[in-house]
Enzyme design. Structure first.
Site, PDB file in Angstrom:
ATOM      1  N   TYR A 125      33.424  15.136   0.086  1.00 43.85           N
ATOM      2  CA  TYR A 125      33.261  14.407  -1.177  1.00 43.85           C
ATOM      3  C   TYR A 125      34.586  13.730  -1.509  1.00 43.85           C
ATOM      4  O   TYR A 125      35.657  14.306  -1.313  1.00 43.85           O
ATOM      5  CB  TYR A 125      32.890  15.361  -2.323  1.00 43.85           C
ATOM      6  CG  TYR A 125      32.929  14.698  -3.685  1.00 43.85           C
ATOM      7  CD1 TYR A 125      31.805  14.050  -4.192  1.00 43.85           C
ATOM      8  CD2 TYR A 125      34.097  14.691  -4.447  1.00 43.85           C
ATOM      9  CE1 TYR A 125      31.842  13.417  -5.426  1.00 43.85           C
ATOM     10  CE2 TYR A 125      34.141  14.064  -5.689  1.00 43.85           C
ATOM     11  CZ  TYR A 125      33.016  13.432  -6.167  1.00 43.85           C
ATOM     12  OH  TYR A 125      33.054  12.798  -7.387  1.00 43.85           O
ATOM     13  N   GLU A 213      32.971   6.475  -6.136  1.00 44.51           N
ATOM     14  CA  GLU A 213      32.543   7.810  -5.713  1.00 44.51           C
ATOM     15  C   GLU A 213      31.807   7.689  -4.387  1.00 44.51           C
ATOM     16  O   GLU A 213      30.820   6.956  -4.286  1.00 44.51           O
ATOM     17  CB  GLU A 213      31.640   8.459  -6.756  1.00 44.51           C
ATOM     18  CG  GLU A 213      31.235   9.877  -6.377  1.00 44.51           C
ATOM     19  CD  GLU A 213      30.323  10.529  -7.403  1.00 44.51           C
ATOM     20  OE1 GLU A 213      30.643  11.634  -7.872  1.00 44.51           O
ATOM     21  OE2 GLU A 213      29.291   9.920  -7.746  1.00 44.51           O
TER      22      GLU A 213
END
Length: 406
Positions: A125, A213
């Site tokens: 991530y 993101e």
């Protein structure tokens, strides 16, 4: 301004970030053709079909009245066509859309990147955003990428890492290496991760983004580092510098009243309450929402008309607020610093007469330059408008309006 995944990947690629390639399709036949093109280019029958909506959690979300997920793997072009036919025109409900969901009008048919090789694929991530507390940018990253990153943050926060970056000097080489090392990358994957992080920060900084993101960032079985997904939020205040990004806006994904408000240069956000509010200044708007709450109501919206409230902006604000059937009253709270209160009051009267019969009571609280003259103008208008000078008086009027006793 939010954009779709395929648009985010276009921005990422323009700054040298490696991404999972894909083709946008608006029909099942287009998805079939896209899958064949990807097979010809990358040699795999497998593709991933992803619904393109402005919301996360697509992989766990499903189409109303169907078991079709928002992200699905297709073993061949025929299956890609079938999945797309189930998605296009359907309403996808995810954890971020709420029960109403969002209409799917297009999909991204993406290449298979989970192919076999010398090592197992690994998901990470990574996001880049502004830390307002430090007035610096931060890269947030974790070894535990994938659909359950929220669970990771809640239950194993020690697996979430942060790297603070001074925007005056930018991302330093040692910081990119530190991130790659913390993620456990080795050899070629280490070099590729350093390159990926460097390009990602450059994309974030140069595109005037509020947030990037990437979940997941994938280490493939042959040690490539690529962005499999992409969520980008561009700072609206910087769009004048990026006409190409502004053209990416998909108004079908936004609330219609918020789209209309932007046409009138009004800062509007729809809420779920019963008292509409119109204010000049964001800080005063927040205080007004508190007053509405304390008086027993719930704010139906955030609406900042800025420092130049006049008959035109007031009328536009009225029309937007009145589109919400839950609104039982409207509170106008204006501080006359830049703008004179009597001019705002006259604008309210003119807007009311232009619209015609307004079915809910309007409370106008004007404080500042010529406030007393403004109150007199409102009181003598003969309209269903109630004036106040102090907040307590306005709050009492709101309370009566909500109770139906005004």
């Amino acid at each position: 301004m939010n954009i779709h995944e395929y648009q985010a990947k276009q921005i990422l690629k323009s700054f040298g970030v490696a991404v999972q390639e894909g083709i946008v399709a608006e029909t099942a036949d287009e998805a079939y053709t896209a899958a064949l093109k990807l097979k010809e280019q990358y040699g795999s029958d497998w593709v991933v079909v992803k619904a393109q909506i402005h919301a996360g959690g697509r992989g766990k979300g499903s189409i109303i009245g169907s078991e079709q997920r928002g992200v699905a793997v297709a073993k061949n072009a025929d299956k890609a066509k079938e999945i797309t036919s189930n998605l296009i025109g359907g309403t996808l409900v995810t954890i971020q859309t709420g029960p109403k969901g969002k209409l799917v009008s297009k999909v991204l048919v993406a290449q298979d990147v989970y192919y076999p090789g010398d090592s197992e694929p690994k998901e990470y991530y990574m996001s880049v955003m502004l830390d307002r507390g430090q007035s610096k940018n931060i890269i947030v990253y974790s070894t535990e990428g994938g659909m359950d990153i929220e669970h990771v943050a809640e239950h194993t926060p020690h697996l979430i890492h942060k790297e603070t970056i001074d925007p005056k000097v930018g991302l330093q080489a040692f910081q990119a290496r530190k991130i790659a090392f913390t993620l456990g990358c080795e050899g070629e994957a280490f070099k590729q991760m350093v390159k990926f992080v460097t390009a990602l920060y450059k994309a974030y900084s140069n595109s005037d983004a509020a947030m990037f993101e990437i979940n997941p960032v994938l280490k493939t079985s042959d040690n490539k580092i690529i962005a499999v997904d992409g969520k980008v939020d561009i700072d609206d205040n910087a769009l004048y510098r990026h006409a190409d990004y502004a053209a990416m806006r998909d108004t079908a994904e936004e609330d219609p009243t918020e789209v209309e408000a932007k046409k009138h240069d009004l800062n509007y956000v729809k809420l779920d309450g019963n008292v509409g509010c119109m204010v000049n200044g964001a800080g005063l708007a927040m205080a007004t929402m508190d007053i509405i709450k304390l008086s027993g109501g719930d704010p139906a919206n955030f609406l900042d008309v800025g420092g130049s409230a006049n008959a035109t902006t007031v009328e536009a604000g009225f029309r937007i607020i009145l589109k919400d059937p839950n609104v039982k009253a409207i509170l106008i709270n204006i501080f006359g610093g830049i703008v004179r209160c009597d001019r705002v009051a006259q604008g309210v009267v003119d807007a009311y007469k232009s619209i015609g019969n307004i079915p809910v009571p309007i409370i106008v609280r004007l404080q500042g330059t010529n406030a007393e003259a403004a109150k007199l103008l409102i009181d003598e208008s003969g309209l269903k408008v109630y004036s106040a000078i102090v907040l307590k008086e306005a709050a009492d009027l709101v309370q009566k309006a909500v109770a139906g006793t005004l």
